[in-house]
Scaffold this active site. Structure first.
Site, PDB file in Angstrom:
ATOM      1  CG  ASP A  10      -9.569  16.564  12.347  1.00 49.16           C
ATOM      2  OD1 ASP A  10      -9.432  15.329  12.316  1.00 49.16           O
ATOM      3  OD2 ASP A  10      -9.345  17.309  11.368  1.00 49.16           O
ATOM      4  CG  ASP A  12      -5.068  13.704   8.932  1.00 48.76           C
ATOM      5  OD1 ASP A  12      -3.851  13.842   8.798  1.00 48.76           O
ATOM      6  OD2 ASP A  12      -5.614  12.620   9.224  1.00 48.76           O
TER       7      ASP A  12
HETATM    8  C1  XBP Z   1      -8.576  12.529   7.782  1.00 51.43           C
HETATM    9  C2  XBP Z   1      -8.541  11.248   7.087  1.00 51.43           C
HETATM   10  C3  XBP Z   1      -7.382  10.362   7.217  1.00 51.43           C
HETATM   11  C4  XBP Z   1      -6.120  10.737   6.485  1.00 51.43           C
HETATM   12  C5  XBP Z   1      -5.291   9.507   6.234  1.00 51.43           C
HETATM   13  O1  XBP Z   1      -9.914  12.808   8.238  1.00 51.43           O
HETATM   14  O2  XBP Z   1      -9.486  10.859   6.448  1.00 51.43           O
HETATM   15  O3  XBP Z   1      -7.813   9.156   6.690  1.00 51.43           O
HETATM   16  O4  XBP Z   1      -6.427  11.370   5.257  1.00 51.43           O
HETATM   17  O5  XBP Z   1      -5.058   8.781   7.369  1.00 51.43           O
HETATM   18  P1  XBP Z   1     -10.144  13.584   9.593  1.00 51.43           P
HETATM   19  P2  XBP Z   1      -5.029   7.157   7.333  1.00 51.43           P
HETATM   20  O6  XBP Z   1      -9.222  14.761   9.597  1.00 51.43           O
HETATM   21  O7  XBP Z   1     -11.603  14.007   9.531  1.00 51.43           O
HETATM   22  O8  XBP Z   1      -9.873  12.648  10.751  1.00 51.43           O
HETATM   23  O9  XBP Z   1      -4.384   6.770   6.041  1.00 51.43           O
HETATM   24  O10 XBP Z   1      -4.202   6.749   8.526  1.00 51.43           O
HETATM   25  O11 XBP Z   1      -6.455   6.663   7.405  1.00 51.43           O
HETATM   26 MG    MG Z   2      -9.506  16.852   9.316  1.00 55.43          MG
END
Ligand code: XBP
Ligand code: MG
Length: 234
Positions: A10, A12
């Site tokens: 992953d 984020d």
């Molecule tokens: C992370 C997210 C992303 C970011 C924002 O979830 O939900 O949406 O917060 O990115 P994970 P965008 O780590 O489970 O993938 O604004 O580009 O959607």
């Molecule tokens: Mg994440």
């Protein structure tokens, strides 16, 4: 490596702590730029992380306010947010979590393939991953743009497996959050969760291993992930 063929990361909260001082800041700047009556402090943003995908997150908050045209406004705000977050990425303000680069280097040194599965947008994901890990470090990058349904649905992980040409048996997922863990587990992946302050309260009981860091108390290595996989799939 006896069993481990690939690791799917992953982005984020896992490769980097992007949320609090990255995405959250860009969302708030986008609300101001677009004249939208929202502002997310750290506590509120933490709650809203249960909703994956930036556009869905904004739409959820707008619907809670009873705002008309929540979906259309969210789409507009999210385009602005994506541009603003890309600026933050390009300024080089986001570092990898300590130990992440060492782990990826160790995986490469042992011939273990590396992929990414995220719900974020490709416009910023690709430059960020290149900044964090170096060009060519990741074989395939599945983004929110590539799937119909975001995490906790398994689609992003299933697509990563399909692109790698592997089934789940030789693959470990590395996640930071409850929704991410649910997505990886639903795709059949043994999953290591490395929590952070935003996700420390998530239910991660379904993980094979839960840690607070990549580099502590001992570094997470290719051999350690191979052991996790072998232990989980004897
Ligand atoms: C992370 C997210 C992303 C970011 C924002 O979830 O939900 O949406 O917060 O990115 P994970 P965008 O780590 O489970 O993938 O604004 O580009 O959607
Ligand atoms: Mg994440």
């Amino acid at each position: 490596m006896s069993a481990l063929r690939a690791v799917v990361f992953d982005v984020d909260g896992t490769l980097a702590e992007t949320e609090r001082d990255g995405h959250r800041v860009a969302f708030n700047e986008a609300f101001a730029a677009e004249g939208v009556d929202l502002h997310w402090d750290v506590e509120r943003y933490r709650e809203l992380l249960a909703v994956t995908g930036g556009r869905r997150r904004v739409a959820t908050a707008l619907r809670e306010q009873g705002a008309p045209d929540a979906e259309a406004v969210a789409a507009r705000v999210h385009r602005t947010k994506t541009d603003l977050f890309l600026d933050i990425v390009r300024r080089g303000e986001i570092d990898p979590r300590p130990g992440v680069r060492d782990l990826v280097d160790d995986l490469h040194a042992h011939g273990v393939r590396v992929a990414v599965a995220t719900t974020g947008r490709r416009a910023w994901v690709e430059p960020l991953v290149t900044h964090l890990l170096g060009a060519g470090a990741v074989e395939t990058t599945v983004c929110g743009d590539d799937v119909e349904t975001l995490k906790p649905d398994p689609e992003a992980y299933l697509l990563a497996l399909r692109r790698l040409g592997l089934d789940a048996a030789g693959v470990v997922a590395v996640e930071d959050s409850g929704p991410g863990l649910a997505a990886a587990r639903a795709a059949g992946l043994v999953t290591v969760v490395v929590t952070n302050p935003d996700t420390a309260h998530h239910d991660v009981g379904d993980a094979a291993v839960v840690r607070e860091a990549f580099d502590r108390p001992t570094p997470l290595t290719a051999a350690a992930l191979d052991d996790v996989l072998t232990g989980a799939r004897p």
